[in-house]
Design an enzyme around this catalytic site. Sequence first.
Site, short mmCIF file in Angstrom:
data_model
loop_
_atom_site.label_atom_id
_atom_site.label_comp_id
_atom_site.label_asym_id
_atom_site.label_seq_id
_atom_site.Cartn_x
_atom_site.Cartn_y
_atom_site.Cartn_z
N LYS B 89 -12.82 -7.87 23.54
CA LYS B 89 -13.62 -8.77 22.72
C LYS B 89 -13.10 -10.19 22.80
CE LYS B 89 -13.35 -6.20 18.94
NZ LYS B 89 -12.70 -4.99 19.52
N CYS B 178 -14.27 -4.51 2.43
CA CYS B 178 -13.35 -4.26 3.53
C CYS B 178 -11.88 -4.28 3.13
CB CYS B 178 -13.71 -5.19 4.67
SG CYS B 178 -12.48 -6.19 5.42
N MET B 179 -11.47 -5.07 2.13
CA MET B 179 -10.06 -5.02 1.76
C MET B 179 -9.79 -5.21 0.30
SD MET B 179 -9.69 -8.72 2.02
CE MET B 179 -10.09 -8.47 0.42
N MET B 363 -9.45 0.52 7.13
CA MET B 363 -10.60 0.94 6.33
C MET B 363 -10.51 2.37 5.81
SD MET B 363 -12.26 -1.66 5.87
CE MET B 363 -10.88 -2.70 6.19
N GLY B 400 -9.64 -6.37 8.75
CA GLY B 400 -10.62 -6.23 9.81
C GLY B 400 -11.32 -7.51 10.20
N GLN B 401 -11.18 -8.56 9.41
CA GLN B 401 -11.89 -9.80 9.72
C GLN B 401 -10.89 -10.93 9.95
OE1 GLN B 401 -15.84 -10.34 7.70
NE2 GLN B 401 -14.81 -9.26 6.07
#
Lengths: 76, 774, 219
Positions: B89, B178-179, B363, B400-401
């Site tokens: 990515k 997500c967190m 997650m 995750g971000q």
Amino acid sequence: MPVFSYLAIPKSGAKETLCTELANLEHCRIMPADNHEVVVVVTDTPDIATEKVLQETLTGLQSLQSLSLTFGFDDN
Amino acid sequence: MTITIDRRRFIQSAAAGSAIAAAGAIFPGISFGAWPKVAGNTGVVSWQKTPCRFCGTGCGVLVGVVDGRAVAVKGDPNCSVNKGLCCMKGYHSVQALYGTDRITTAKIRKNGEMVEVPIQEALDLVAAKLKETRDKHGKDSVAIYGSGQWTIPDGYVASKLFKGCLSTNNVEANARLCMASAVTGFMTSFGIDEPMGCYEDIDHANVFITWGNNMAEMHPVLFSRMLANRKRRTNVKIIDFATRLTRTSQAADTSILFRPQTDLAVANAICHEIIANDWVNWNFVNEHVSFHKGKTNIGYGTEDHFAFTDQDEAISFEEYKKFLADYTPERVEKISGVPAKDIKYMAALYGDPALKVTSFWCMGMNQHTRGTWINNLVYNIHLLVGKISTPGNSPFSLTGQPSACGTVREVGTLTHGLPHGVVMNEHDRQMAAEIWEVPVANIDPKPTYHTVEMFRALDRGDIKFIWIQVTNPMVTMPNLKRYREGAKKDDRFIVVSDVYPTPTTDVADVILPSAFWIEKEGMFGNSERRTQHFAEIVKPPGEAMSDTWQIIEVARRLGFEKQFPWSKEDYIEKIWEEYRKFHAGPKHEMASYQVLRARSGVQWPFVNGKETRWRFNPQYDPACTNGKDFDFYGKKDNRAWIWARPYEPAAESPDSEYPFWLNTGRVIEHWHTGSLTRRIPVLHNAVPSGYVEMHPEDAAQLGVVNGEKVRIISRRGEIVMPAQINGRGVPPRNMVFVPFFDESYLINEVTLDAFCPISKQPDYKKCAVRLEKA
Amino acid sequence: MMEKKGSEKWAKAVPGLLALSFLGLLLVTGREARSVEGLDNFDHQGKKLYEAGEATPEIYLSADSGDRNLASFYELRQYPGSPPRIPHKVDLSFSGNETDCLSCHAKGGYSPEFGKFVPVTPHPENSLCYQCHVPLTEEKPFVASDWQSIEPPRLGRSFLSSSPPTVPHSLQLRENCIACHTGPGAVAEIRVAHASRGNCRQCHVPAVQTDELREFQRK
């Protein structure tokens, strides 16, 4: 399924035209060189009859100087 | 069929190959290239640094620029996160700038049709609608919903405008999905957010235990650093503790599978074993740990207006030990399906004083209806054996971000948050009011809606105006159908800022074209407390504008010129320096703008020119003042808290009517909803479509083979998608797994909007479904 | 079936290839595993290059199957230096475990399955192959792309008419020159005829830089 590849050399200054003409043909893939007046042509036809027609069309192209066979393959 | 095509392609490429080889012999130096070339390319590439746009790892990348276009990527060797290596990515990230359907102009809905307008006109409309809604329906009828992909300045101006100027706490971000459990886990166990360790732990640990975490696909750069360590040092093990077999399982030394939700029981059983074998680090526990319990049977939040407040009660070690008596490995084997010997094995790894242990999770533990609890429970293990805050000993919560930490956790863009502290705290409100130059009365002391409740409020009509930036909730909300219907209701006004069309722009009344990643200046904050600056490297297309500047434009139209005075030339620098005031002091000090510009990321606390790699440890952390070997200064008692948290079942478990677990997640090729990665040709062409992963025997029983369609039905909705059997992941019997990147298969119409009552983070990993051959 | 026919054709086209392939197999079994270094200080791995050179028999360094060329090399890439796509079919459950990719790509040699000599990875220390390399399972794009990149480096660029050409690409993850520039799996156009000299960077200077240079000022 006959598969052939050629080096196609265009008439002087006619590389663009040749590429356009080749690109418009069915069963025909091209890869023009970036820095030389030469185009790689790969043909892949479903049967011998189509192959014959395509070969005639190829050799009849106005912008083509010469066509040299580099690879040939056929199931039969 | 497939075989024929592959064979033809093979022969064709052999044909092309031999022609080219012939050409090479005839014309030396001849060159070919598969991609379109930048016109008039001089061959001089300028390389500029930025953090990667995708996950929370925060790899440093160098973007090659020619004639104002990004043309290449390489890993940034100066960035300690990835030391020059990226993943697929990252290497292809810049291709996400060049999808031909980029949104380059503003659009507004006129008589049901989206019509292009100049961006200034669209911003006028946004400001007017916001004001009108607020005047007519009250201050809490307007909201902003951002994300962990917001840059730090994006989130900061959003909070300043909505909380400081418009007096509403309707500020949320998709990081809630997500967190949030990671945050409440840190707050309840340590009283201060974000990991105490750093990625360097990977170079020291002997044992890695991944808790429900497919790191090989989700954090590949960190995972390959683990593999490199295992190769280089002989005493390194990787234990994959998971609910399905993944590429992580394949690379791990041992893979241990547990039934969904029973990680709670297993974690307690590990603690039970540590105490039973007296592997407790008593010096550490006596000095640095206190014991607590909270409420039990806390619910699942599936009903509107659900409210919950936990209440802590101090307990003794003996009471804690008594609580654990229920969790013998043998008993937990029955709940979890994990053999008692495997539980004892994991306990022995944590308990062995000669081994350094790092736990990783993301997650699997956070998207959990007891997400806060399971975070607490893994901290319990590390605290009992004192394996924390030293190199290689680390309970490590991954994100995750790219800026879930930077923008959402540090800037506090959640309903209860402020850039420093929480709205409920008077001192924190005063600090914010002072720095923002607004009356302290402006800041409402009561939090409003967390994300799920915010979209419920939109559906109910309590919220009538919502501005969505850098995220795609019309793919990601659980129980999606309800929230999409809600967003489409007549008197709701939806503003969406994005770079590509998505199911969320489909429901918009105004679409604002956003500048993407390196088309603007900004900062991200990664999983290991690292703040990473990037400059505007290429120009945004058309009228695209940074999300920060969009908010500034609207704020000024609402009359807040005083709070938003900056000029386009240096607004990011000015915003950073203002924001930095919130974090002054050794516990959270941020680096200056100049330092961030110069370096490939800087870890905070950044005190006297030094990064803090391990917090709570006085050898590394200047905020430690108690004179002991550790100082857990986040809590008032200067101790880390061990929590007695029981096992409680999931909100919805398989039964005779819906006999399968549904688990959702990602694949390495795609990121989130795929709106970016699907526009990267290499990645899309590797995984072009969503699918449902099934156990081969379940598939055989249903009578489906690879690629055949399966209907997945839950109490909320249903979806038909192709099956994948024996693919890269294999779920156990009676579980299916679906990646959520493909907007043509909206799996979240099937998922359940149950959440952790403490963190309010939904559980995307567990609900009950049945399958039919479609 | 396909492989058999393919290799028969090749055998006709290139006499002696079968003999070479036999040689390749011998080499695979005969060589010891390379020592593995970390990623740290990626550009100071002269030792790696030296060891790789030492471990590669002379005959292998000069073997050439001629069946890999720059066009097919770049066709797998999105820009010069991008990780190449996987050009062949991989098992759906392919795990990227070392045994899968590296069993062929660490040491090269002839692959009867593909009827070709295998290209060697320049960075065998990275074993999570699918982290960067993806197969092609679908040719149609999701939406069209306006992606453009630069020309691949031109070949044979020397500063003086007789001087050795410079290294026209970054050495990051490609410090091991012999992986791509020698052996029967090498790219035909960039294969060197004097691979046995080993110390490539004695004569070939990298012409790529990462950091901005400071302005030179004599005090």
